[in-house]
Design a protein around this motif. Structure first.
Motif, PDB file in Angstrom:
ATOM      1  N   GLY A 380     -14.379   4.686  -9.789  1.00 19.44           N
ATOM      2  CA  GLY A 380     -12.895   4.943  -9.849  1.00 19.44           C
ATOM      3  C   GLY A 380     -12.256   3.650  -9.535  1.00 19.44           C
ATOM      4  N   THR A 381     -10.714   3.616  -9.593  1.00 19.07           N
ATOM      5  CA  THR A 381     -10.114   2.463  -9.479  1.00 19.07           C
ATOM      6  C   THR A 381      -8.864   2.930  -8.548  1.00 19.07           C
ATOM      7  N   LEU A 382      -8.125   1.985  -8.055  1.00 13.02           N
ATOM      8  CA  LEU A 382      -7.129   1.954  -6.964  1.00 13.02           C
ATOM      9  C   LEU A 382      -5.928   1.075  -7.331  1.00 13.02           C
ATOM     10  N   ASP A 383      -4.868   1.588  -7.500  1.00  8.11           N
ATOM     11  CA  ASP A 383      -3.465   1.093  -7.851  1.00  8.11           C
ATOM     12  C   ASP A 383      -2.588   1.169  -6.597  1.00  8.11           C
ATOM     13  N   ALA A 384      -2.076   0.218  -6.075  1.00  9.21           N
ATOM     14  CA  ALA A 384      -1.043   0.414  -5.005  1.00  9.21           C
ATOM     15  C   ALA A 384       0.094  -0.628  -4.974  1.00  9.21           C
ATOM     16  N   GLY A 385       1.282  -0.017  -4.841  1.00  5.79           N
ATOM     17  CA  GLY A 385       2.622  -1.207  -4.864  1.00  5.79           C
ATOM     18  C   GLY A 385       3.862  -0.338  -4.676  1.00  5.79           C
ATOM     19  N   GLU A 386       4.961  -1.053  -4.468  1.00  8.87           N
ATOM     20  CA  GLU A 386       6.312  -0.589  -4.307  1.00  8.87           C
ATOM     21  C   GLU A 386       6.706  -0.402  -6.008  1.00  8.87           C
ATOM     22  N   THR A 387       7.349   0.775  -6.043  1.00 13.09           N
ATOM     23  CA  THR A 387       8.231   0.979  -7.112  1.00 13.09           C
ATOM     24  C   THR A 387       9.450   0.651  -7.240  1.00 13.09           C
ATOM     25  N   GLY A 388      10.129   0.600  -8.439  1.00 11.67           N
ATOM     26  CA  GLY A 388      11.575   0.015  -8.468  1.00 11.67           C
ATOM     27  C   GLY A 388      12.582   0.949  -7.474  1.00 11.67           C
ATOM     28  N   ASP A 389      12.400   2.042  -7.231  1.00  9.50           N
ATOM     29  CA  ASP A 389      13.563   2.711  -6.527  1.00  9.50           C
ATOM     30  C   ASP A 389      12.983   2.813  -4.985  1.00  9.50           C
ATOM     31  N   GLY A 390      12.384   1.640  -4.432  1.00  6.78           N
ATOM     32  CA  GLY A 390      12.004   1.447  -3.282  1.00  6.78           C
ATOM     33  C   GLY A 390      10.827   2.485  -2.485  1.00  6.78           C
ATOM     34  N   ASP A 391       9.999   3.041  -3.369  1.00  9.38           N
ATOM     35  CA  ASP A 391       9.170   3.866  -2.772  1.00  9.38           C
ATOM     36  C   ASP A 391       7.676   3.119  -2.947  1.00  9.38           C
ATOM     37  N   PHE A 392       6.851   3.579  -2.144  1.00 11.03           N
ATOM     38  CA  PHE A 392       5.579   2.912  -2.196  1.00 11.03           C
ATOM     39  C   PHE A 392       4.427   4.104  -2.827  1.00 11.03           C
ATOM     40  N   THR A 393       3.788   3.689  -3.760  1.00 10.34           N
ATOM     41  CA  THR A 393       3.004   4.656  -4.307  1.00 10.34           C
ATOM     42  C   THR A 393       1.525   3.944  -4.479  1.00 10.34           C
ATOM     43  N   LEU A 394       0.570   4.957  -4.010  1.00  8.36           N
ATOM     44  CA  LEU A 394      -0.896   4.671  -4.207  1.00  8.36           C
ATOM     45  C   LEU A 394      -1.379   5.786  -5.246  1.00  8.36           C
ATOM     46  N   VAL A 395      -2.204   5.213  -6.138  1.00  9.47           N
ATOM     47  CA  VAL A 395      -3.017   6.070  -7.204  1.00  9.47           C
ATOM     48  C   VAL A 395      -4.165   5.624  -7.280  1.00  9.47           C
ATOM     49  N   ALA A 396      -5.012   6.683  -7.087  1.00 14.53           N
ATOM     50  CA  ALA A 396      -6.481   6.557  -7.304  1.00 14.53           C
ATOM     51  C   ALA A 396      -6.789   7.326  -8.486  1.00 14.53           C
ATOM     52  N   GLU A 397      -7.774   6.791  -9.242  1.00 14.33           N
ATOM     53  CA  GLU A 397      -8.347   7.443 -10.626  1.00 14.33           C
ATOM     54  C   GLU A 397      -9.619   7.550 -10.790  1.00 14.33           C
ATOM     55  N   VAL A 398     -10.539   8.631 -10.789  1.00 16.58           N
ATOM     56  CA  VAL A 398     -11.742   8.706 -10.837  1.00 16.58           C
ATOM     57  C   VAL A 398     -12.171   9.298 -12.165  1.00 16.58           C
ATOM     58  N   PRO A 399     -13.138   8.985 -12.909  1.00 12.50           N
ATOM     59  CA  PRO A 399     -13.352   9.532 -14.155  1.00 12.50           C
ATOM     60  C   PRO A 399     -14.588  10.842 -13.982  1.00 12.50           C
ATOM     61  N   LEU A 400     -14.416  11.755 -14.653  1.00  7.36           N
ATOM     62  CA  LEU A 400     -15.396  12.735 -14.403  1.00  7.36           C
ATOM     63  C   LEU A 400     -16.422  12.451 -15.418  1.00  7.36           C
ATOM     64  N   THR A 401     -17.881  12.972 -15.083  1.00  5.50           N
ATOM     65  CA  THR A 401     -18.875  12.831 -16.015  1.00  5.50           C
ATOM     66  C   THR A 401     -18.748  14.153 -16.880  1.00  5.50           C
ATOM     67  N   ALA A 402     -19.329  14.246 -17.969  1.00  7.15           N
ATOM     68  CA  ALA A 402     -19.265  15.576 -18.967  1.00  7.15           C
ATOM     69  C   ALA A 402     -19.781  16.851 -18.259  1.00  7.15           C
ATOM     70  N   ARG A 403     -20.864  16.529 -17.335  1.00  6.07           N
ATOM     71  CA  ARG A 403     -21.260  17.667 -16.697  1.00  6.07           C
ATOM     72  C   ARG A 403     -20.278  18.179 -15.694  1.00  6.07           C
ATOM     73  N   ALA A 404     -19.634  17.119 -14.786  1.00  7.71           N
ATOM     74  CA  ALA A 404     -18.612  17.445 -13.961  1.00  7.71           C
ATOM     75  C   ALA A 404     -17.441  18.227 -14.560  1.00  7.71           C
TER      76      ALA A 404
END
Length: 410
Positions: A380-404
């Protein structure tokens, strides 16, 4: 150099209210020479108006300094400005008495009397109103307002005005100064209430974090308590057998070694995920903790069918993100969303309390670095930072295997 909006945005809510209150009273004090100046230069020549404005300007400067020190005292940064309070009171009384005396018996005619009457009324109203900032006891404020009102009436009567006019002066001064004093008292009460609410919010956040730590402590005790007791007993038994040169001592120590290795594995599981973090449980816990801290939290998305290791990794993301929202920034709202685009699962945590602590965490904080390590175990990957409108966003993305993916779809 930061923009004014950035300077204002970095302030907490109580600091914003304090800044607004401070400058409001500064502008109120500055309106004193404005009101008197308009009247003075409209009825007198420039030289007389300038001479009249000198003591008024001095009174205004003294009132602004007193107001600033009074607010510092209210916020606990300075002792009560008693000397300034007495000085402002004496200056206000002296300026009002001189103005009233010149209006009654001085030269200049009706125009001068009109201007001096404005000096008398305006000086008393602003002086008493700003003096009330440095008084917490309501009874003292009432005595202050009543004393200046009665004093104004007595001075008016002593200067030869009829008793009815003196009574009317007393009523006017009492009402006007009372209004300004009440406004000052309400502003101070509001500022204290905002600071008290912010302190209560921080206390709730600390309690929520402490509760989470206690939960971890209970889990660790449950895992280690029994195993350590068994290890102690078996070690003691092995010592006794070894002293008797019994071969069973070796078997007991082998058992101690097995239990110690098992304990090590269980402790590792606790540290990694409190015995495996469950995503749905963490989402529910985050909603409850944030709402208890006064933060509106919305959770959306489906978590059923996700692999256990994915749920554990994302559960840790939710837990760490919740802690960051509680401990950093000044969030009022937080949204947590779980989406399932094709072949992967995306967790987004967004709050409107972006501040410097978040930024420092993004650049090198140990919390987000730990999350990246956990997510890397499931690619998985993680991205975190402030957005242009003053919010703070944390995004975690995990790939799923074909079976999952097939399991989730079914």
């Amino acid at each position: 150099m930061g923009s004014p909006g950035g300077w204002w945005g970095r302030k907490s809510t109580p600091a914003k209210v304090e800044t607004y209150t401070r400058w409001s009273f500064h502008f109120i004090a500055l309106s004193e020479p404005t009101v008197i100046g308009v009247t003075a230069f409209g009825h007198l020549d420039a030289r007389a108006g300038f001479l009249l404005m000198l003591p008024v300007a001095g009174h205004t400067a003294l009132a602004m300094v007193t107001a600033s020190r009074a607010l510092d005292w209210t916020c606990g940064r300075r002792p009560q400005p008693l000397r300034l309070l007495w000085t402002l009171g004496a200056a206000t009384a002296a300026l009002a008495v001189v103005a009233l005396t010149l209006a009654q018996h001085g030269p200049g005619g009706d125009d001068a009397s009109t201007v001096l009457g404005a000096v008398f009324g305006v000086t008393l109203c602003y002086g008493v109103g700003l003096m009330a900032l440095a008084m917490q006891d309501r009874r003292r404020v009432v005595w202050l307002v009543g004393g200046f009102g009665a004093g104004a009436g007595l001075v008016t009567w002593a200067l030869g005005m009829p008793a009815l006019a003196a009574l009317a002066t007393t009523a006017f001064v009492t009402a006007a100064t009372g209004f300004f004093a009440a406004t000052s008292g309400f502003s101070i009460w509001l500022l204290k209430a905002v600071y008290a609410l912010d302190e209560a919010r921080e206390t709730r956040a600390r309690l929520a974090v402490a509760e989470e730590r206690l939960r971890f402590g209970r889990d660790l005790h449950d895992v280690m308590g029994r195993n350590l007791a068994v290890i102690a007993l078996k070690s003691e038994l092995a010592v006794q057998l070894a002293r008797r040169e019994r071969p069973e001592a070796v078997e007991q120590m082998i058992e101690v070694q097995r239990i110690a290795q098992e304990s090590q594995r269980e402790v590792r599981d606790v540290v990694r995920g409190y015995r495996r973090a469950d995503l749905e449980a963490e989402l529910s816990g985050a909603r409850g903790v944030l709402r208890a801290a006064g933060i509106d939290c919305e959770v959306s998305g489906e978590t059923e069918g996700l692999p256990a290791e994915v749920q554990s990794a994302l559960g840790w993301v939710v837990r760490e993100a919740t802690t960051n929202v509680l401990r950093h920034g000044d969030a009022k709202k937080c949204t947590v969303t779980v989406r399932r685009p094709e072949g992967r699962v995306v967790l987004t945590v967004r709050n409107d309390g972006a501040a410097a602590p978040h930024g420092s965490a993004r650049r090198g904080g140990t919390g987000l670095a730990g999350l990246r390590e956990r997510l890397s175990a499931v690619d998985g990957t993680l991205d975190a930072g402030e957005t242009g409108d003053g919010d703070f966003t944390l995004v975690a993305e995990v790939p799923l295997t074909a079976r999952a993916v097939l399991e989730v779809a079914s």
